[in-house]
Design an enzyme around this catalytic site. Structure first.
Site, short mmCIF file in Angstrom:
data_model
loop_
_atom_site.label_atom_id
_atom_site.label_comp_id
_atom_site.label_asym_id
_atom_site.label_seq_id
_atom_site.Cartn_x
_atom_site.Cartn_y
_atom_site.Cartn_z
N HIS A 1 0.81 -1.23 0.00
CA HIS A 1 0.00 0.00 0.00
C HIS A 1 0.84 1.27 0.00
O HIS A 1 1.94 1.32 0.54
CB HIS A 1 -1.01 0.01 1.14
CG HIS A 1 -0.44 -0.04 2.53
ND1 HIS A 1 -0.08 1.09 3.22
CD2 HIS A 1 -0.23 -1.08 3.38
CE1 HIS A 1 0.35 0.76 4.43
NE2 HIS A 1 0.28 -0.56 4.55
N ASP B 1 -0.01 4.36 1.28
CA ASP B 1 -0.19 5.38 2.32
C ASP B 1 0.50 5.03 3.62
O ASP B 1 0.83 3.87 3.90
CB ASP B 1 -1.67 5.61 2.57
CG ASP B 1 -2.39 4.39 3.14
OD1 ASP B 1 -2.12 3.26 2.66
OD2 ASP B 1 -3.22 4.55 4.06
N ASP C 1 6.06 0.82 6.88
CA ASP C 1 4.72 0.26 6.68
C ASP C 1 3.99 1.19 5.72
O ASP C 1 3.43 2.20 6.14
CB ASP C 1 4.01 0.18 8.02
CG ASP C 1 2.59 -0.33 7.93
OD1 ASP C 1 2.21 -0.89 6.89
OD2 ASP C 1 1.84 -0.14 8.92
N GLU D 1 -4.88 1.99 2.70
CA GLU D 1 -4.95 0.77 3.51
C GLU D 1 -5.02 1.12 4.99
O GLU D 1 -5.76 0.48 5.76
CB GLU D 1 -3.73 -0.11 3.23
CG GLU D 1 -3.81 -1.52 3.82
CD GLU D 1 -3.23 -1.65 5.22
OE1 GLU D 1 -3.36 -2.72 5.82
OE2 GLU D 1 -2.65 -0.65 5.73
N GLU D 2 -4.28 2.14 5.40
CA GLU D 2 -4.23 2.49 6.81
C GLU D 2 -5.55 3.05 7.32
O GLU D 2 -5.80 3.05 8.52
CB GLU D 2 -3.10 3.50 7.07
CG GLU D 2 -1.71 2.99 6.76
CD GLU D 2 -1.23 1.88 7.69
OE1 GLU D 2 -2.02 1.46 8.58
OE2 GLU D 2 -0.09 1.43 7.54
N ASP E 1 3.36 -6.95 3.64
CA ASP E 1 2.93 -5.90 4.57
C ASP E 1 3.06 -6.37 6.02
O ASP E 1 2.33 -5.91 6.90
CB ASP E 1 1.48 -5.50 4.26
CG ASP E 1 1.02 -4.25 4.98
OD1 ASP E 1 1.89 -3.49 5.47
OD2 ASP E 1 -0.21 -4.03 5.08
N HIS F 1 3.93 2.52 12.98
CA HIS F 1 3.07 3.64 13.37
C HIS F 1 3.67 4.45 14.52
O HIS F 1 2.93 5.00 15.35
CB HIS F 1 1.67 3.17 13.76
CG HIS F 1 0.95 2.42 12.69
ND1 HIS F 1 -0.37 2.03 12.82
CD2 HIS F 1 1.33 2.01 11.46
CE1 HIS F 1 -0.75 1.39 11.72
NE2 HIS F 1 0.28 1.36 10.88
#
Length: 425
Positions: free
Chosen positions: A92, A94, A155, A189-190, A212, A394
């Site tokens: 992904h 984002d 990520d 995705e997030e 991922d 994150h």
């Protein structure tokens, strides 16, 4: 077989790609995505255009960016391999909006020796507190960290870098037999909306693989069943000086009581492994109306239904005790992908062979969350998840392992060989 070897040209290119990607701002917006805006931010389009150009440069065909910012491309089957089943690789675009992804300034620690790394803002990376970091030190790995002012974005830019490196290698090494390989990079995705507008009309593969995951060896074939729940309490407003006589019902008190009485020791911060949880995320409102948004998570269908029932019973009891009313709305976010993958065991078996052919023993761990693969599996394309070498997702202490990214790329290359019928001795 190892293709992306330490200190090789390919590993150098992998690192250069990764650094270029994490410096490219692509943060998404949960608020906008929840309104149905896909992509939720314009910067994801910028990153998509960069990747599309690179995909064309390494030899992919049919490269395009859809109206909803999905980047799609194809590495055609090698000569004489047109009947080999195709597969799709996904990562992904984002990064999360909880920690800023603007102006990322990555630091490369080559031949990492285990020293404590101090980051801006007081962040610390200490191998005595992080077994994965200790492993990196023991192996004198190259690691990439943030400077402490932002997240890193591994990520899932580590996943994108691994896929791009693997596909570039396959394209330039004609001796590797393979069927058609489709590549999809998705937005949002997030935000939980990564597959909302996925171009199923473009994807012909009957199997797919996301890159991922986290630590080396992780092979993920199951995840939470996920529900987002909004509980709205309605009260009765009155002047606070006359509240008793006027029969005031305070919705703020109701929502507070409900949240405080959710089952104890079943929150994200008190659970791990296969434990489910209740996670209140947002509270808002006033005397007349107040609501809480919470996440419900469980690995079994029965478990998630029980959690929905408990929320309903508790909310109704609170509303009745205060003399107010309540409305509950449950929204399914994704399902455990295990059932879909169990119905197609060859998808995981081939991936396990690719792991072992790359010198990596697969470690089956459940995802305490979800991936685009969870949703894609629901849609009928079984999609397990491969590790990336990213850690501390994150957060401002996020870091990534170059050797583990390289292994992820090796696995994609070996996966193409396994599906084509080639096997290492």
């Amino acid at each position: 077989m190892n293709y992306i070897k330490s200190t090789s040209k390919e590993e150098k290119e992998l690192l250069e790609r990764f650094l270029r990607y994490v410096k490219t701002y692509s943060e998404s917006s949960s608020a906008e995505a929840d309104k149905g805006v896909i992509p939720s931010t314009p910067q994801q389009k910028d990153f998509a255009r960069m990747l599309a150009s690179e995909m064309i440069a390494i030899g992919l065909t049919s490269v395009q960016i859809t109206d909803f910012c999905y980047v799609y491309g194809v590495l055609p089957a090698s000569a004489g391999c047109g009947k080999i089943p195709s597969f799709c690789m996904l990562s992904h675009l984002d990064t999360v909006d909880e920690v800023t992804g603007r102006n990322v300034n990555p630091s490369v620690h080559a031949d990492y020796d285990g020293a404590v790394i101090s980051l801006a803002g007081g962040g610390i990376l200490d191998p005595s507190r992080d077994s994965a970091l200790a492993q990196a030190a023991a192996e004198r790995d190259t690691i990439i960290t943030t400077d402490g002012t932002t997240l890193l974005g591994a990520d899932d830019k580590a996943g994108i870098a691994a896929i791009m490196t693997a596909v570039s290698f396959i394209a330039s090494h004609k001796e590797i037999r393979h069927g058609k390989i489709e590549v999809v990079f998705s937005p949002d995705e997030e935000t939980g909306h990564g597959m909302d507008k996925v171009p199923l009309n473009l994807i012909s593969s009957k199997r797919a693989y996301t890159v991922d995951g986290g630590h080396i060896g992780q092979l993920e074939t199951e995840c939470f069943n996920a529900v987002g729940t909004t509980v709205t309490f309605t009260g009765k407003a009155a002047h606070t000086g006359d509240a008793r006589a006027a029969g005031m019902v305070n919705a703020v008190s109701m929502v507070s009581s409900f949240t405080a009485n959710l089952p104890g020791r079943q929150s994200p911060e008190t659970t791990d492994k296969r434990d489910g949880f209740y996670a209140p995320l947002e509270l808002s409102g006033g005397i007349e109306k107040a609501e809480v948004y919470l996440l419900l998570r469980d690995f079994t269908r029965d478990g998630i239904e029980k959690r929905k029932k408990i929320v309903g019973q508790l909310a109704e009891a609170v509303a009745a005790s205060f003399g107010g009313s309540v409305e509950i709305v449950h929204k399914q976010q994704y399902l455990n992908m295990k059932d879909g993958l169990d119905a197609h065991p060859e998808v995981v078996q081939d991936l396990e062979k690719a792991y072992r052919n790359s010198g990596v023993e697969p470690v089956n761990t459940p995802i305490r969350g979800g991936t685009d693969g969870s949703r894609l599996t629901e849609m009928g394309i079984p999609t397990p998840n491969i590790f990336t070498g990213a850690h501390n997702f994150h957060s401002r202490t996020e870091w990534a392992s170059l050797s583990q990214m390289s292994k992820a790329a090796d696995i994609v290359i070996n996966l193409a060989r396994v599906i084509s019928g080639e096997h290492d001795a």
